[in-house]
Write a protein that holds these residues in place. Structure first.
Motif, PDB file in Angstrom:
ATOM      1  N   PHE A  83       0.810  -1.205   0.000  1.00 15.05           N
ATOM      2  CA  PHE A  83       0.000   0.000   0.000  1.00 15.05           C
ATOM      3  C   PHE A  83       0.850   1.264   0.000  1.00 15.05           C
ATOM      4  CE2 PHE A  83      -2.233  -3.475   2.027  1.00 15.05           C
ATOM      5  CZ  PHE A  83      -3.368  -3.538   1.245  1.00 15.05           C
ATOM      6  N   ARG A 123       1.760  -0.530  -5.654  1.00 16.22           N
ATOM      7  CA  ARG A 123       0.369  -0.126  -5.667  1.00 16.22           C
ATOM      8  C   ARG A 123      -0.238  -0.235  -7.062  1.00 16.22           C
ATOM      9  NH1 ARG A 123       0.970   5.056  -2.379  1.00 16.22           N
ATOM     10  NH2 ARG A 123       0.602   6.085  -4.347  1.00 16.22           N
ATOM     11  N   MET A 127      -0.540  -3.847  -7.947  1.00 15.89           N
ATOM     12  CA  MET A 127      -1.637  -4.480  -7.225  1.00 15.89           C
ATOM     13  C   MET A 127      -2.986  -4.036  -7.766  1.00 15.89           C
ATOM     14  SD  MET A 127      -0.365  -6.610  -5.227  1.00 15.89           S
ATOM     15  CE  MET A 127      -1.957  -7.094  -4.558  1.00 15.89           C
ATOM     16  N   ALA A 128      -3.069  -2.788  -8.151  1.00 16.74           N
ATOM     17  CA  ALA A 128      -4.341  -2.318  -8.695  1.00 16.74           C
ATOM     18  C   ALA A 128      -4.684  -3.113  -9.946  1.00 16.74           C
ATOM     19  CB  ALA A 128      -4.264  -0.830  -9.002  1.00 16.74           C
ATOM     20  N   SER A 156      -5.620  -6.634  -9.003  1.00 12.88           N
ATOM     21  CA  SER A 156      -6.949  -6.758  -8.403  1.00 12.88           C
ATOM     22  C   SER A 156      -8.047  -6.556  -9.431  1.00 12.88           C
ATOM     23  CB  SER A 156      -7.109  -5.818  -7.210  1.00 12.88           C
ATOM     24  OG  SER A 156      -6.697  -4.525  -7.519  1.00 12.88           O
ATOM     25  N   GLN A 157      -7.780  -5.751 -10.426  1.00  9.87           N
ATOM     26  CA  GLN A 157      -8.774  -5.658 -11.499  1.00  9.87           C
ATOM     27  C   GLN A 157      -8.990  -7.005 -12.163  1.00  9.87           C
ATOM     28  OE1 GLN A 157      -7.534  -2.649 -14.257  1.00  9.87           O
ATOM     29  NE2 GLN A 157      -7.858  -1.031 -12.746  1.00  9.87           N
ATOM     30  N   ASP A 159     -10.902  -9.245  -9.842  1.00  3.54           N
ATOM     31  CA  ASP A 159     -12.300  -8.869  -9.793  1.00  3.54           C
ATOM     32  C   ASP A 159     -13.056  -9.454 -10.969  1.00  3.54           C
ATOM     33  OD1 ASP A 159     -13.283  -7.489  -7.644  1.00  3.54           O
ATOM     34  OD2 ASP A 159     -12.370  -5.593  -8.239  1.00  3.54           O
ATOM     35  N   GLY A 164     -13.663 -12.932 -10.230  1.00  5.97           N
ATOM     36  CA  GLY A 164     -14.254 -13.262  -8.949  1.00  5.97           C
ATOM     37  C   GLY A 164     -13.289 -13.841  -7.939  1.00  5.97           C
ATOM     38  N   ILE A 169      -7.880 -12.049  -3.142  1.00  7.46           N
ATOM     39  CA  ILE A 169      -6.440 -11.849  -3.065  1.00  7.46           C
ATOM     40  C   ILE A 169      -5.977 -12.061  -1.640  1.00  7.46           C
ATOM     41  CG2 ILE A 169      -4.615 -10.113  -3.211  1.00  7.46           C
ATOM     42  CD1 ILE A 169      -5.956  -8.878  -5.522  1.00  7.46           C
ATOM     43  N   SER A 170      -4.937 -12.848  -1.485  1.00  7.37           N
ATOM     44  CA  SER A 170      -4.331 -12.992  -0.166  1.00  7.37           C
ATOM     45  C   SER A 170      -2.950 -12.386  -0.195  1.00  7.37           C
ATOM     46  CB  SER A 170      -4.215 -14.464   0.221  1.00  7.37           C
ATOM     47  OG  SER A 170      -5.375 -14.883   0.857  1.00  7.37           O
ATOM     48  N   LEU A 171      -2.723 -11.501   0.731  1.00  4.26           N
ATOM     49  CA  LEU A 171      -1.416 -10.869   0.810  1.00  4.26           C
ATOM     50  C   LEU A 171      -0.546 -11.679   1.766  1.00  4.26           C
ATOM     51  CD1 LEU A 171      -2.263  -8.752  -0.993  1.00  4.26           C
ATOM     52  CD2 LEU A 171      -2.682  -7.239   0.933  1.00  4.26           C
TER      53      LEU A 171
END
Lengths: 356, 356
Positions: free
Chosen positions: B81, B87, B90-91, B94-95, B98, B101, B104-106
């Motif tokens: 973050f 960042r 990751m963005a 994550s898209q 998404d 479906g 995410i595990s950090l």
DNA sequence: ACCTATCCTTGGATCGATTCAAGAATTTGC
DNA sequence: GCAAATTCTTGAATCGATCCAAGGATAGGT
């Protein structure tokens, strides 16, 4: 018997090595109680068979603890990395998790069907729910898991929900008073969503029926304080945004199209306030010369914007830490913690310009 | 029999409702095949007993799929973050998640013992490994899980590791050539770490033995191109940083303490370059008037810095998408994808000032 | 009534590990 | 050399669900 993939189980290794699965398990989990010779043999066999080590899936069921906390939101996952507020909050949550060795699972869903399923099937020891826009359905789903749980934001009317939030009314009041004391009398308010995906100009009455208590409280804080200064709040334009550039700019287009242009803008988030600063710069409106802007949240970007943003700062780091603590300790007490806010005066607010 | 917490199992509900556990399971997982009357009775019983719904822990074991991908790093969790590059990456990850479906595990750990355990016990369907600083141990641990796996960065010499990365040598070359073509002849290089936690001035020879191939390749790219312009690379000061403000500032203190002050700085990350811009501004050194700075990565902050940063942009979004695709499709092919980089010229680089 | 088709329900097997009481093997004590 | 003490190893039970083949009940057809 070798299907596309061969799932080597601990039991397979045990059999191949000529020991019981109990012993094989000990080789990996309690190596010290297994005779060295046996231990080596089992390890060698495992290696040879391509065994990847005890599968956490199996272990999990027995152990019960996942060692990860879930952070849930309604927004798409990328919200965690895009939104400034979320980012700061996540940074503090992850610090707290690091300190205890816990992992973080990000849970979200584009549509609400997925949401339900994702919450229901998330492998976590507890949930921190980001209900910035106060979706009570999300809270409800998370509570149904009967896991340790804490909401970030006191949105919910339901007092039994454990939550950590700020005093939105008082915070908004601070912002409004600050501007009023600077002499401003013509205000405009940019709100967070009041209804699902709503945006556009709204009346005070509409805002009062907001689905989201956070939005409602901040508005109450603003207007309550303004009326204390003798300002006719029914004349204050209120524009509902979805906290993005497009709707903020549309809001300002609308607000500044009128005859009575405001000299002070109250924005319910720093993100909105920063977008507003952009809009004002593009329209050659001086800040704070012509118009003052006050945000809400206290994200780091506000300190370096042009001009630096006056805002109502939430103790985001502290809130994140407390949220993690609440999950991990889970002392049963479904506490509601109200954190103090702080007016941070920077250069985006100044005295009201003399009437032209 | 009621210990502090009472774990209500599906089987308990089934017994209480007078049906078999099979039927009870169907009530929750395949409601349509259970007679309505039975279904309602079971649901009511479950409700009454405080059953929270099928526990994912149990379901998981049977189903096998976690429906989450793990993102692992050596850095503390907050890296995801805090760091601009992470960042953005990751963005985009994550898209992609998404869209499918997936969650995410950090995964991370402060110390390496925890690291091993966290990787070994992470409940994920695959790993994306952030090896920005090329820790091969991390890669090794992740591979041992024998799950779909992809490294972000081609650091590893091991060609069998699936990885997505950029052509560091070519990218660094672009940056160096850009500055050389602007007439610069006195360079300084700020590197990413070469050794564990190392920082301070280093020689080219030391850098060549860097643990991290990424650092090494970028340096090679820089120096290779510079020597093509007839620059005596052995004279170029190289300062190793840990990619934070403190070590970058220390590096510049050191570099600018010498008699031969550079007119061009090559920074191996945008983060470093941005810290360098801060340092230069504080020392009243004009950019690009006195000194030009070129970064590496292409993070959004570079577009809005003062001055905007010239940099070698990685296709971060595309890399994130491909990483997720690689995990989810896992077509077995442990591909190594080399992505192209792009020189983005902004205002932090300009012609070499005429010799004073 | 009887047979068949349909629709539910049942109970056992399974997923992959851990744990523990009991038993086997080895060592020690006298 | 035998009993006792020690040290490993064993195999069954458990965690919490899902799946599936087989059986039971109900309804419909003749």
């Amino acid at each position: 018997m070798d299907r596309s993939t061969r799932p080597v189980r601990l039991a397979d290794v045990a059999k191949a090595a000529g020991v019981s699965h109990g012993t094989a398990s000990n080789v990996f989990s309690h190596p010290e109680i297994v005779r060295e010779e046996v231990r080596e043999r089992v390890k060698a066999t495992a290696e040879a068979m391509g065994y990847a080590g005890p599968d956490p899936k199996g272990r999990l069921l027995r152990a019960g603890k996942v060692n990860a906390i879930g952070v849930a939101t309604n927004e798409p996952l990328s919200y965690f990395f895009d939104d400034p507020f979320a980012r700061v909050m996540m940074a503090s949550i992850s610090q707290a998790c690091d300190a205890t060795g816990a992992g973080i699972s990000l849970v979200s869903a584009a549509n609400s069907e997925h949401l339900a399923w994702n919450i229901q099937s998330a492998l976590v020891d507890g949930f921190i729910v980001f209900c910035i826009e106060g979706d009570s359905r999300l809270v409800e789903l998370a509570r149904e898991r009967k896991l340790p749980f804490v909401a970030l934001d006191l949105d919910s009317e339901n007092q039994s929900v454990a939550a950590i939030g700020v005093d939105n009314i008082a915070g908004a009041g601070l912002a409004a008073r600050h501007l009023a004391e600077l002499g401003h009398r013509r205000f405009a308010v940019l709100t967070l969503p009041c209804a699902e995906d709503g945006h556009g100009p709204i009346t005070q009455a509409q805002a009062e029926t907001s689905l989201y208590a956070g939005t409602r409280d901040r508005l109450r804080g603003y207007l309550g304080e303004l009326s204390r200064f003798g300002i006719e709040v029914s004349q204050v334009p209120i524009y509902e945004t979805v906290n993005d550039e497009e709707s903020v700019w549309a809001g300002l287009d609308h607000i500044f199209a009128g005859a009575e242009k405001p000299t002070a803008i109250l924005a319910m988030s720093d993100k909105m306030a920063l977008h507003a600063l952009d809009w004002l710069r593009r329209h050659d409106i001086a800040v704070p010369g012509d118009v003052s802007v006050v945000g809400f949240d206290g994200v780091p970007e506000g300190a370096t914007s042009k001009p630096p943003l006056t805002t109502v700062a939430q103790p985001i780091a502290e809130m994140g830490h407390r949220a993690v603590k609440a999950i991990l300790e889970n002392d049963g007490a479904s506490s509601r913690q109200l954190m103090p806010v702080d007016l941070v005066v920077r250069a985006s607010s100044g005295p009201c310009p003399v009437k032209s």
